[in-house]
Scaffold this active site. Sequence first.
Site, PDB file in Angstrom:
ATOM      1  N   LYS A  55       0.836  -1.210   0.000  1.00 55.63           N
ATOM      2  CA  LYS A  55       0.000   0.000   0.000  1.00 55.63           C
ATOM      3  C   LYS A  55       0.870   1.259   0.000  1.00 55.63           C
ATOM      4  O   LYS A  55       0.636   2.170  -0.788  1.00 55.63           O
ATOM      5  CB  LYS A  55      -0.931   0.018   1.222  1.00 55.63           C
ATOM      6  CG  LYS A  55      -1.863  -1.185   1.302  1.00 55.63           C
ATOM      7  CD  LYS A  55      -2.817  -1.096   2.478  1.00 55.63           C
ATOM      8  CE  LYS A  55      -2.168  -1.205   3.842  1.00 55.63           C
ATOM      9  NZ  LYS A  55      -1.661  -2.536   4.181  1.00 55.63           N
ATOM     10  N   ARG A 103      -9.558   0.833   8.420  1.00 51.80           N
ATOM     11  CA  ARG A 103      -9.222  -0.563   8.699  1.00 51.80           C
ATOM     12  C   ARG A 103     -10.337  -1.270   9.452  1.00 51.80           C
ATOM     13  O   ARG A 103     -10.201  -2.459   9.760  1.00 51.80           O
ATOM     14  CB  ARG A 103      -7.928  -0.637   9.525  1.00 51.80           C
ATOM     15  CG  ARG A 103      -6.649  -0.851   8.694  1.00 51.80           C
ATOM     16  CD  ARG A 103      -5.449  -0.784   9.625  1.00 51.80           C
ATOM     17  NE  ARG A 103      -4.296  -1.510   9.162  1.00 51.80           N
ATOM     18  CZ  ARG A 103      -3.246  -0.934   8.573  1.00 51.80           C
ATOM     19  NH1 ARG A 103      -3.230   0.351   8.322  1.00 51.80           N
ATOM     20  NH2 ARG A 103      -2.204  -1.675   8.229  1.00 51.80           N
ATOM     21  N   ARG A 160      11.715  -6.657   5.538  1.00 54.09           N
ATOM     22  CA  ARG A 160      11.744  -5.231   5.862  1.00 54.09           C
ATOM     23  C   ARG A 160      12.188  -5.032   7.314  1.00 54.09           C
ATOM     24  O   ARG A 160      12.894  -4.075   7.622  1.00 54.09           O
ATOM     25  CB  ARG A 160      10.345  -4.620   5.645  1.00 54.09           C
ATOM     26  CG  ARG A 160      10.318  -3.132   5.925  1.00 54.09           C
ATOM     27  CD  ARG A 160       9.006  -2.497   5.534  1.00 54.09           C
ATOM     28  NE  ARG A 160       7.910  -2.918   6.390  1.00 54.09           N
ATOM     29  CZ  ARG A 160       6.652  -2.546   6.216  1.00 54.09           C
ATOM     30  NH1 ARG A 160       6.319  -1.763   5.202  1.00 54.09           N
ATOM     31  NH2 ARG A 160       5.707  -2.949   7.036  1.00 54.09           N
ATOM     32  N   ARG A 165      11.210  -1.230  12.425  1.00 51.12           N
ATOM     33  CA  ARG A 165       9.817  -1.169  12.860  1.00 51.12           C
ATOM     34  C   ARG A 165       9.516  -2.273  13.865  1.00 51.12           C
ATOM     35  O   ARG A 165       9.768  -3.444  13.597  1.00 51.12           O
ATOM     36  CB  ARG A 165       8.879  -1.278  11.644  1.00 51.12           C
ATOM     37  CG  ARG A 165       8.668   0.067  10.980  1.00 51.12           C
ATOM     38  CD  ARG A 165       7.763  -0.018   9.798  1.00 51.12           C
ATOM     39  NE  ARG A 165       6.474  -0.661  10.062  1.00 51.12           N
ATOM     40  CZ  ARG A 165       5.444  -0.601   9.222  1.00 51.12           C
ATOM     41  NH1 ARG A 165       5.552   0.076   8.097  1.00 51.12           N
ATOM     42  NH2 ARG A 165       4.320  -1.214   9.509  1.00 51.12           N
ATOM     43  N   ARG A 217      -0.942  -9.476  13.111  1.00 52.19           N
ATOM     44  CA  ARG A 217      -1.452  -8.414  12.241  1.00 52.19           C
ATOM     45  C   ARG A 217      -2.396  -9.003  11.182  1.00 52.19           C
ATOM     46  O   ARG A 217      -3.383  -8.386  10.821  1.00 52.19           O
ATOM     47  CB  ARG A 217      -0.279  -7.669  11.586  1.00 52.19           C
ATOM     48  CG  ARG A 217       0.472  -6.811  12.592  1.00 52.19           C
ATOM     49  CD  ARG A 217       1.833  -6.389  12.098  1.00 52.19           C
ATOM     50  NE  ARG A 217       1.781  -5.497  10.963  1.00 52.19           N
ATOM     51  CZ  ARG A 217       2.847  -5.162  10.239  1.00 52.19           C
ATOM     52  NH1 ARG A 217       4.038  -5.651  10.552  1.00 52.19           N
ATOM     53  NH2 ARG A 217       2.722  -4.343   9.232  1.00 52.19           N
TER      54      ARG A 217
HETATM   55  P1  B4P Z   1       4.557  -1.598   2.141  1.00 48.53           P
HETATM   56  O1  B4P Z   1       4.213  -0.869   0.874  1.00 48.53           O
HETATM   57  O2  B4P Z   1       5.331  -0.840   3.148  1.00 48.53           O
HETATM   58  O3  B4P Z   1       3.299  -2.221   2.908  1.00 48.53           O
HETATM   59  P2  B4P Z   1       2.002  -1.598   3.528  1.00 48.53           P
HETATM   60  O4  B4P Z   1       0.901  -2.424   2.939  1.00 48.53           O
HETATM   61  O5  B4P Z   1       1.938  -0.113   3.288  1.00 48.53           O
HETATM   62  O6  B4P Z   1       2.269  -1.742   5.101  1.00 48.53           O
HETATM   63  P3  B4P Z   1       1.638  -2.048   6.500  1.00 48.53           P
HETATM   64  O7  B4P Z   1       0.235  -2.534   6.363  1.00 48.53           O
HETATM   65  O8  B4P Z   1       2.658  -2.916   7.093  1.00 48.53           O
HETATM   66  O9  B4P Z   1       1.720  -0.831   7.448  1.00 48.53           O
HETATM   67  P4  B4P Z   1       0.944   0.401   8.092  1.00 48.53           P
HETATM   68  O10 B4P Z   1       2.029   1.385   8.248  1.00 48.53           O
HETATM   69  O11 B4P Z   1      -0.265   0.812   7.324  1.00 48.53           O
HETATM   70  O12 B4P Z   1       5.321  -2.908   1.672  1.00 48.53           O
HETATM   71  C1  B4P Z   1       5.818  -3.860   2.589  1.00 48.53           C
HETATM   72  C2  B4P Z   1       7.134  -4.446   2.091  1.00 48.53           C
HETATM   73  O13 B4P Z   1       6.944  -5.146   0.864  1.00 48.53           O
HETATM   74  C3  B4P Z   1       8.185  -3.363   1.814  1.00 48.53           C
HETATM   75  O14 B4P Z   1       9.418  -3.819   2.289  1.00 48.53           O
HETATM   76  C4  B4P Z   1       8.191  -3.239   0.292  1.00 48.53           C
HETATM   77  O15 B4P Z   1       9.438  -2.850  -0.236  1.00 48.53           O
HETATM   78  C5  B4P Z   1       7.824  -4.662  -0.157  1.00 48.53           C
HETATM   79  N1  B4P Z   1       7.090  -4.683  -1.415  1.00 48.53           N
HETATM   80  C6  B4P Z   1       6.116  -3.814  -1.809  1.00 48.53           C
HETATM   81  N2  B4P Z   1       5.652  -4.142  -3.051  1.00 48.53           N
HETATM   82  C7  B4P Z   1       6.352  -5.284  -3.425  1.00 48.53           C
HETATM   83  C8  B4P Z   1       6.331  -6.124  -4.591  1.00 48.53           C
HETATM   84  N3  B4P Z   1       5.506  -5.892  -5.618  1.00 48.53           N
HETATM   85  N4  B4P Z   1       7.150  -7.200  -4.612  1.00 48.53           N
HETATM   86  C9  B4P Z   1       7.994  -7.451  -3.584  1.00 48.53           C
HETATM   87  N5  B4P Z   1       8.075  -6.687  -2.448  1.00 48.53           N
HETATM   88  C10 B4P Z   1       7.252  -5.611  -2.369  1.00 48.53           C
HETATM   89  O16 B4P Z   1       0.408  -0.083   9.545  1.00 48.53           O
HETATM   90  C11 B4P Z   1       1.236  -0.407  10.643  1.00 48.53           C
HETATM   91  C12 B4P Z   1       0.432  -0.579  11.943  1.00 48.53           C
HETATM   92  O17 B4P Z   1      -0.129   0.700  12.382  1.00 48.53           O
HETATM   93  C13 B4P Z   1      -0.804  -1.490  11.899  1.00 48.53           C
HETATM   94  O18 B4P Z   1      -0.468  -2.850  12.065  1.00 48.53           O
HETATM   95  C14 B4P Z   1      -1.650  -0.937  13.083  1.00 48.53           C
HETATM   96  O19 B4P Z   1      -1.190  -1.394  14.319  1.00 48.53           O
HETATM   97  C15 B4P Z   1      -1.420   0.550  12.997  1.00 48.53           C
HETATM   98  N6  B4P Z   1      -2.442   1.231  12.175  1.00 48.53           N
HETATM   99  C16 B4P Z   1      -2.216   1.860  10.975  1.00 48.53           C
HETATM  100  N7  B4P Z   1      -3.360   2.347  10.466  1.00 48.53           N
HETATM  101  C17 B4P Z   1      -4.352   2.011  11.349  1.00 48.53           C
HETATM  102  C18 B4P Z   1      -5.759   2.199  11.376  1.00 48.53           C
HETATM  103  N8  B4P Z   1      -6.408   2.831  10.369  1.00 48.53           N
HETATM  104  N9  B4P Z   1      -6.474   1.737  12.431  1.00 48.53           N
HETATM  105  C19 B4P Z   1      -5.861   1.112  13.448  1.00 48.53           C
HETATM  106  N10 B4P Z   1      -4.517   0.872  13.487  1.00 48.53           N
HETATM  107  C20 B4P Z   1      -3.770   1.321  12.451  1.00 48.53           C
END
Ligand code: B4P
Length: 192
Positions: free
Chosen positions: A14, A89, A128, A134, A146
Amino acid sequence: MLNLIIFGPPGAGKGTQSEKIIAQYQLEHISTGDLLRAERNAGTELGNKANEYISRGELVPDEVVIGMVRNFMLSKTSAKGFIFDGFPRTIPQAEALDIMLLEFNTSIAIVLGLEVEEDELVKRLMLRGQTSGRVDDQDESTVRNRFREYQNKTLPLQDFYAKQGKYNSVKGIGKVDEIFSNLCSLINTIKQ
Ligand code: B4P
């Protein structure tokens, strides 16, 4: 205004895809994960409280996250549109978002759901975790927790947005640029 939600399980890409979408469509980025980590790094009360949940792999309480998003949106009144990354979420967060957008006289145009299976996600997040520092990427049990939170609380949003005719799923495995191109094709179908 063009308002998009980028949806998917933890580590689906994302944040990675949001950066590219913002550059292409000049949207304001609302990543609740980034906002919560910024609060934690600034040592605020909200940040310290949120960190307790994040480090257990649990969702932060709705009222905390909703208030934070509302404040952010109010600080960006001249935005051309928003990309919501990691928000909503839960169903209460989605309902609150609909109401907030109504106050701005706008609504969600499209939800882009990245589909990636759990084993690939665990691999990505653990990888990561070796460099990101993190707390929630460090051990497999937190990462798996998660996913449980995602299954129980976030997945029902697919149906919520499908009923509004807004949910679109996109394969999230493959080259980052190919996934981006598929997302753009969908966005371009609704962009005025
Ligand atoms: P990212 O792009 O970083 O993944 P994400 O989906 O954005 O992250 P996430 O869900 O973990 O985190 P968030 O900060 O929202 O990619 C992950 C990895 O994959 C990276 O290393 C990237 O390089 C790699 N990658 C990406 N695309 C790829 C591909 N095509 N091929 C190979 N590798 C690839 O949330 C963190 C925490 O915050 C939650 O668990 C929760 O506790 C809290 N939180 C956040 N929002 C909340 C909400 N609305 N309500 C309640 N809690 C919340």
